[in-house]
Enzyme design. Sequence first.
Site, PDB file in Angstrom:
ATOM      1  N   GLY A   1       0.837  -1.249  -0.072  1.00 44.28           N
ATOM      2  CA  GLY A   1       0.079   0.048   0.017  1.00 44.28           C
ATOM      3  C   GLY A   1       0.865   1.321  -0.005  1.00 44.28           C
TER       4      GLY A   1
ATOM      5  N   GLN B   1       3.358   9.764   0.933  1.00 44.88           N
ATOM      6  CA  GLN B   1       4.677   9.114   0.646  1.00 44.88           C
ATOM      7  C   GLN B   1       5.336   9.305  -0.702  1.00 44.88           C
ATOM      8  OE1 GLN B   1       2.771   5.254   2.030  1.00 44.88           O
ATOM      9  NE2 GLN B   1       5.030   4.876   2.631  1.00 44.88           N
TER      10      GLN B   1
ATOM     11  N   CYS C   1       7.049  -0.625   6.000  1.00 43.78           N
ATOM     12  CA  CYS C   1       6.778   0.574   5.500  1.00 43.78           C
ATOM     13  C   CYS C   1       7.820   1.027   4.493  1.00 43.78           C
ATOM     14  CB  CYS C   1       6.256   1.842   6.446  1.00 43.78           C
ATOM     15  SG  CYS C   1       5.712   3.539   5.794  1.00 43.78           S
ATOM     16  N   LEU C   2       7.390   1.459   3.329  1.00 39.50           N
ATOM     17  CA  LEU C   2       8.145   1.743   2.131  1.00 39.50           C
ATOM     18  C   LEU C   2       9.028   2.929   2.586  1.00 39.50           C
ATOM     19  CD1 LEU C   2       6.143   1.074  -1.016  1.00 39.50           C
ATOM     20  CD2 LEU C   2       7.808  -0.191  -0.195  1.00 39.50           C
TER      21      LEU C   2
ATOM     22  N   HIS D   1      -2.871   1.167   8.277  1.00 40.28           N
ATOM     23  CA  HIS D   1      -1.454   1.750   8.192  1.00 40.28           C
ATOM     24  C   HIS D   1      -1.314   2.858   7.086  1.00 40.28           C
ATOM     25  CE1 HIS D   1       3.005   1.000   7.398  1.00 40.28           C
ATOM     26  NE2 HIS D   1       2.603   1.686   6.499  1.00 40.28           N
ATOM     27  N   GLU D   2      -2.281   2.709   6.216  1.00 44.29           N
ATOM     28  CA  GLU D   2      -2.125   3.723   5.132  1.00 44.29           C
ATOM     29  C   GLU D   2      -3.080   5.052   5.508  1.00 44.29           C
ATOM     30  OE1 GLU D   2      -0.205   3.528   2.879  1.00 44.29           O
ATOM     31  OE2 GLU D   2       0.265   1.312   3.134  1.00 44.29           O
TER      32      GLU D   2
ATOM     33  N   HIS E   1      -1.144   7.124   7.840  1.00 45.03           N
ATOM     34  CA  HIS E   1      -0.135   8.140   7.124  1.00 45.03           C
ATOM     35  C   HIS E   1      -0.888   9.441   6.718  1.00 45.03           C
ATOM     36  CE1 HIS E   1       3.459   5.832   5.943  1.00 45.03           C
ATOM     37  NE2 HIS E   1       2.814   4.998   5.726  1.00 45.03           N
TER      38      HIS E   1
HETATM   39 NI    NI Z   1       3.685   3.154   5.242  1.00 41.96          NI
END
Ligand code: NI
Length: 167
Positions: A46, A51, A91-92, A133-134, A137
């Site tokens: 995701g 991000q 997480c990226l 999670h998303e 953000h």
């Molecule tokens: Ni993330």
Amino acid sequence: MAIRNIVKIGDPILRKKSRKVEKFDQKLWDLLDDMKDTLDLAQGAGLAAVQVGILRRVVIVDIDDGKGLMELINPEIVEVSDETEESEEGCLSLPGQWGIVKRPKTVIVRAQNREGKWCKFKGEGLRARCFCHELDHLEGNVFTDFVSKMLTEDDIRRARDERIRKD
Ligand code: NI
């Protein structure tokens, strides 16, 4: 379509609150398409627009379960299960970091699609985890804010070996 640069932890933008999407136009669609390309290349589950440096309430989720990509615009969690689940999360924007986070087992998210139509999405297990999670953000939060335990390099290696055995 293009690959965008993924913002890494330490960049103050990741701590900012994303703004509501008002216009469902070509600019939004280009952002969504670029986010998909960026997520595919990074092989993540995701991605939130913040991000890639855009402070808008836009999230995509693709957990590789055959249901394809979900685009969530102005998403909000409308229902969560009492039942929770603890599992690994990464997480990226925090490469190489993994931790155990407790999340509701099931969540229902209300969001607009790229045309602006409101829809409801149900997530269970990994999908519920990704939604939470998303959406975090969008509030300027990252998973390490909620982690119960960070994984050590040994833990990560062991988890990876287990996954390979399962495949
Ligand atoms: Ni993330």
